[in-house]
Design a protein around this motif. Structure first.
Motif, PDB file in Angstrom:
ATOM      1  N   CYS A   1       0.558  -1.237   0.382  1.00  0.00           N
ATOM      2  CA  CYS A   1       0.050  -0.238   0.060  1.00  0.00           C
ATOM      3  C   CYS A   1       0.751   0.930  -0.473  1.00  0.00           C
ATOM      4  CB  CYS A   1      -1.279  -0.328   1.317  1.00  0.00           C
ATOM      5  SG  CYS A   1      -0.167   0.266   3.479  1.00  0.00           S
ATOM      6  N   ASP A   2       0.392   2.619  -0.033  1.00  0.00           N
ATOM      7  CA  ASP A   2       0.997   3.324  -0.350  1.00  0.00           C
ATOM      8  C   ASP A   2       1.302   4.202   0.946  1.00  0.00           C
ATOM      9  OD1 ASP A   2       0.526   6.749  -0.686  1.00  0.00           O
ATOM     10  OD2 ASP A   2       1.813   5.985  -2.274  1.00  0.00           O
ATOM     11  N   VAL A   3       1.377   4.990   1.321  1.00  0.00           N
ATOM     12  CA  VAL A   3       1.830   5.321   2.949  1.00  0.00           C
ATOM     13  C   VAL A   3       0.014   5.815   3.014  1.00  0.00           C
ATOM     14  CG1 VAL A   3       2.659   7.699   2.590  1.00  0.00           C
ATOM     15  CG2 VAL A   3       3.493   7.295   4.520  1.00  0.00           C
ATOM     16  N   THR A   4      -0.331   6.745   2.254  1.00  0.00           N
ATOM     17  CA  THR A   4      -1.548   7.841   1.843  1.00  0.00           C
ATOM     18  C   THR A   4      -2.523   6.490   2.589  1.00  0.00           C
ATOM     19  OG1 THR A   4      -1.771   7.710  -0.009  1.00  0.00           O
ATOM     20  CG2 THR A   4      -0.775   9.501   1.585  1.00  0.00           C
ATOM     21  N   GLU A   5      -2.428   5.948   2.430  1.00  0.00           N
ATOM     22  CA  GLU A   5      -3.379   4.484   2.865  1.00  0.00           C
ATOM     23  C   GLU A   5      -3.327   3.489   4.057  1.00  0.00           C
ATOM     24  OE1 GLU A   5      -4.677   3.106  -1.965  1.00  0.00           O
ATOM     25  OE2 GLU A   5      -2.537   2.507  -0.978  1.00  0.00           O
ATOM     26  N   VAL A   6      -2.309   3.877   4.374  1.00  0.00           N
ATOM     27  CA  VAL A   6      -1.342   2.480   5.885  1.00  0.00           C
ATOM     28  C   VAL A   6      -2.525   2.981   6.925  1.00  0.00           C
ATOM     29  CG1 VAL A   6       0.129   2.699   7.107  1.00  0.00           C
ATOM     30  CG2 VAL A   6       0.351   3.017   5.014  1.00  0.00           C
ATOM     31  N   THR A   7      -3.164   2.705   7.657  1.00  0.00           N
ATOM     32  CA  THR A   7      -4.009   2.686   8.651  1.00  0.00           C
ATOM     33  C   THR A   7      -2.994   1.955  10.249  1.00  0.00           C
ATOM     34  OG1 THR A   7      -4.553  -0.352   8.454  1.00  0.00           O
ATOM     35  CG2 THR A   7      -6.022   1.167   7.521  1.00  0.00           C
ATOM     36  N   ALA A   8      -3.841   2.225  10.813  1.00  0.00           N
ATOM     37  CA  ALA A   8      -3.034   1.998  12.435  1.00  0.00           C
ATOM     38  C   ALA A   8      -3.034   0.259  12.535  1.00  0.00           C
ATOM     39  CB  ALA A   8      -3.736   2.999  13.180  1.00  0.00           C
ATOM     40  N   ASP A   9      -4.067  -0.112  11.749  1.00  0.00           N
ATOM     41  CA  ASP A   9      -3.508  -1.947  11.555  1.00  0.00           C
ATOM     42  C   ASP A   9      -2.529  -2.131  11.263  1.00  0.00           C
ATOM     43  OD1 ASP A   9      -5.347  -2.558  13.731  1.00  0.00           O
ATOM     44  OD2 ASP A   9      -7.486  -2.179  12.201  1.00  0.00           O
ATOM     45  N   ILE A  10      -2.196  -1.760  10.071  1.00  0.00           N
ATOM     46  CA  ILE A  10      -1.373  -2.202   9.392  1.00  0.00           C
ATOM     47  C   ILE A  10      -0.597  -2.183   9.917  1.00  0.00           C
ATOM     48  CG2 ILE A  10      -0.505  -2.003   6.769  1.00  0.00           C
ATOM     49  CD1 ILE A  10      -3.058  -1.728   5.966  1.00  0.00           C
ATOM     50  N   LEU A  11       0.179  -0.609  10.630  1.00  0.00           N
ATOM     51  CA  LEU A  11       1.353   0.067  10.844  1.00  0.00           C
ATOM     52  C   LEU A  11       2.210  -1.386  12.032  1.00  0.00           C
ATOM     53  CD1 LEU A  11       3.542   1.487  10.718  1.00  0.00           C
ATOM     54  CD2 LEU A  11       2.065   3.354  12.483  1.00  0.00           C
ATOM     55  N   ALA A  12       0.747  -1.322  13.088  1.00  0.00           N
ATOM     56  CA  ALA A  12       0.941  -1.709  14.451  1.00  0.00           C
ATOM     57  C   ALA A  12       1.012  -3.540  13.720  1.00  0.00           C
ATOM     58  CB  ALA A  12      -0.404  -1.667  15.187  1.00  0.00           C
ATOM     59  N   ARG A  13       1.018  -4.170  13.073  1.00  0.00           N
ATOM     60  CA  ARG A  13       1.059  -5.622  12.970  1.00  0.00           C
ATOM     61  C   ARG A  13       2.568  -5.871  12.156  1.00  0.00           C
ATOM     62  NH1 ARG A  13      -3.583  -5.832   9.597  1.00  0.00           N
ATOM     63  NH2 ARG A  13      -2.508  -5.601   7.762  1.00  0.00           N
ATOM     64  N   ALA A  14       3.081  -4.854  11.604  1.00  0.00           N
ATOM     65  CA  ALA A  14       4.180  -4.509  10.687  1.00  0.00           C
ATOM     66  C   ALA A  14       4.755  -4.645  12.176  1.00  0.00           C
ATOM     67  CB  ALA A  14       4.230  -3.961   9.697  1.00  0.00           C
ATOM     68  N   MET A  15       4.954  -2.896  12.688  1.00  0.00           N
ATOM     69  CA  MET A  15       5.721  -3.168  13.750  1.00  0.00           C
ATOM     70  C   MET A  15       6.066  -3.569  15.057  1.00  0.00           C
ATOM     71  SD  MET A  15       7.404  -0.029  13.846  1.00  0.00           S
ATOM     72  CE  MET A  15       7.423   0.048  15.384  1.00  0.00           C
ATOM     73  N   HIS A  16       4.536  -4.980  14.967  1.00  0.00           N
ATOM     74  CA  HIS A  16       4.381  -6.048  16.054  1.00  0.00           C
ATOM     75  C   HIS A  16       5.876  -7.580  15.239  1.00  0.00           C
ATOM     76  CE1 HIS A  16       2.986  -8.480  18.924  1.00  0.00           C
ATOM     77  NE2 HIS A  16       2.642  -9.724  18.142  1.00  0.00           N
ATOM     78  N   VAL A  17       4.830  -7.853  14.195  1.00  0.00           N
ATOM     79  CA  VAL A  17       5.941  -8.720  13.998  1.00  0.00           C
ATOM     80  C   VAL A  17       7.278  -8.289  13.550  1.00  0.00           C
ATOM     81  CG1 VAL A  17       6.087 -11.064  11.874  1.00  0.00           C
ATOM     82  CG2 VAL A  17       3.972  -9.826  13.205  1.00  0.00           C
ATOM     83  N   ASN A  18       7.300  -7.636  12.372  1.00  0.00           N
ATOM     84  CA  ASN A  18       9.214  -7.522  11.932  1.00  0.00           C
ATOM     85  C   ASN A  18       9.886  -7.264  12.966  1.00  0.00           C
ATOM     86  OD1 ASN A  18       7.396  -8.514   9.771  1.00  0.00           O
ATOM     87  ND2 ASN A  18       8.121  -6.645   8.949  1.00  0.00           N
ATOM     88  N   ILE A  19       9.640  -6.052  13.880  1.00  0.00           N
ATOM     89  CA  ILE A  19      10.420  -5.558  14.732  1.00  0.00           C
ATOM     90  C   ILE A  19      10.435  -5.987  16.247  1.00  0.00           C
ATOM     91  CG2 ILE A  19      11.330  -3.475  15.826  1.00  0.00           C
ATOM     92  CD1 ILE A  19      10.008  -1.523  13.190  1.00  0.00           C
ATOM     93  N   THR A  20       9.231  -6.137  16.791  1.00  0.00           N
ATOM     94  CA  THR A  20       8.975  -6.609  18.342  1.00  0.00           C
ATOM     95  C   THR A  20       9.388  -8.063  18.400  1.00  0.00           C
ATOM     96  OG1 THR A  20       7.359  -4.198  18.532  1.00  0.00           O
ATOM     97  CG2 THR A  20       6.953  -6.771  20.067  1.00  0.00           C
ATOM     98  N   GLY A  21       9.246  -8.250  16.514  1.00  0.00           N
ATOM     99  CA  GLY A  21       8.862 -10.297  16.727  1.00  0.00           C
ATOM    100  C   GLY A  21      11.138 -10.364  17.286  1.00  0.00           C
ATOM    101  N   THR A  22      11.582  -9.318  16.194  1.00  0.00           N
ATOM    102  CA  THR A  22      13.127  -9.841  16.225  1.00  0.00           C
ATOM    103  C   THR A  22      13.584  -9.242  17.170  1.00  0.00           C
ATOM    104  OG1 THR A  22      12.411  -9.292  14.037  1.00  0.00           O
ATOM    105  CG2 THR A  22      14.889  -9.024  14.804  1.00  0.00           C
ATOM    106  N   VAL A  23      13.095  -8.867  17.767  1.00  0.00           N
ATOM    107  CA  VAL A  23      13.512  -7.478  19.296  1.00  0.00           C
ATOM    108  C   VAL A  23      13.068  -8.391  20.743  1.00  0.00           C
ATOM    109  CG1 VAL A  23      13.806  -6.042  21.040  1.00  0.00           C
ATOM    110  CG2 VAL A  23      13.368  -5.492  18.908  1.00  0.00           C
ATOM    111  N   LEU A  24      12.579  -9.117  20.243  1.00  0.00           N
ATOM    112  CA  LEU A  24      11.786 -10.262  21.898  1.00  0.00           C
ATOM    113  C   LEU A  24      13.413 -11.133  21.196  1.00  0.00           C
ATOM    114  CD1 LEU A  24       8.323 -10.316  22.186  1.00  0.00           C
ATOM    115  CD2 LEU A  24       9.913  -9.114  23.731  1.00  0.00           C
TER     116      LEU A  24
END
Length: 265
Positions: A96-119
């Protein structure tokens, strides 16, 4: 006449996130073929060709939840391997384009891609330090450096993963923990296939993307998994915070001329 072979040792046990599909699945398969006790972590169940192997343990759970990593640590303490490896290949991608990003899309990506790696690192590094013997391969992407249209959030999370890994590499360089980065290009696996399926004309999309590759084809996930195997192995002891770009040469040049554009090749 047999070809000469070089041999490197691998960690006794390796934990792989995203084990049920794509790169993670192929890496688990290769590790098991080479006699490595393998712990797969994925929100999905294990694929049959892994679960049927005596040396494979599957922990079904969310990589972004500490409870999942508590289970992994409990298992590893019971197993008490002399050396440990970790490959963080779990990731999600939304097109999606950044103008189409929802809070859910952002939270999901952060949760899996970043938080998952950190943990994953937070939980396993202490075990590696205890043993003075650990190898971490953080899976980033060529998109951590080079922007790709419609993947702003994915690109940003992979850039974060790369810097996380490089910092962990120097923080624990004297603790016997080697941390490096694997940055794949497109693979015929989950994330690229999802991008492919989102295209208006998937056949044209695949042909165009394949033509950009110097070899004229998209890599198989198993080929990239071999690069992860190297970074886990004793052959990579000179590397700390290094990045292996496993993209079939895609980013070697700013443009690959096929001849179709009329240029001299």
């Amino acid at each position: 006449m047999t070809s000469p072979v070089v041999q490197f040792s691998l960690p006794q046990t390796v934990v792989v996130t995203g084990a049920s599909s794509g790169l993670g699945h192929e890496l688990c398969r290769l590790l098991l073929q080479n006699g490595v006790a393998t712990v797969g972590v994925d929100v999905a169940g294990a694929q049959e060709n892994l679960s049927s192997h005596a040396a494979y343990t599957h922990i079904a759970g969310d990589v972004g939840a500490q409870a999942t990593w508590d289970k992994v640590v409990d298992h590893l303490r019971t197993e008490n391997a002399s050396s440990l490896g970790l490959v963080t290949s779990a990731a999600i991608l939304d097109v999606c384009d950044v103008t189409e990003v929802t809070a859910d899309i952002l939270a999901r990506a952060m949760h899996v891609n970043i938080t998952g790696t950190v943990l994953a690192m937070k939980s396993l590094v202490p075990l590696m330090v205890e043993k003075k013997n650990g190898a971490i391969v953080a899976v980033a992407s060529v998109n951590a450096t080079l922007a790709e249209q419609q993947l702003a959030i994915y690109n940003a999370t992979k850039a974060a993963v790369r810097q996380l890994a490089r910092t962990v590499a120097v923080d624990h360089a004297r603790d016997g923990v080697r941390t490096n980065v694997l940055s794949p290009g497109p693979m015929l696996a989950g994330l690229f296939k999802r991008h492919l399926e989102s295209a208006t004309d998937s056949k044209q999309f695949l042909a165009t993307r394949s033509a950009r590759q110097p070899e004229g084809r998209i890599l198989e996930a198993a080929e990239v998994a071999q690069s992860a195997m190297f970074l886990l192995s004793s052959g990579a002891t000179a590397l700390r915070g290094a990045e292996i770009v496993a993209d079939g040469g895609l980013t070697t040049s700013f443009d690959y001329r096929t001849g179709a554009e009329g240029a001299s090749v």
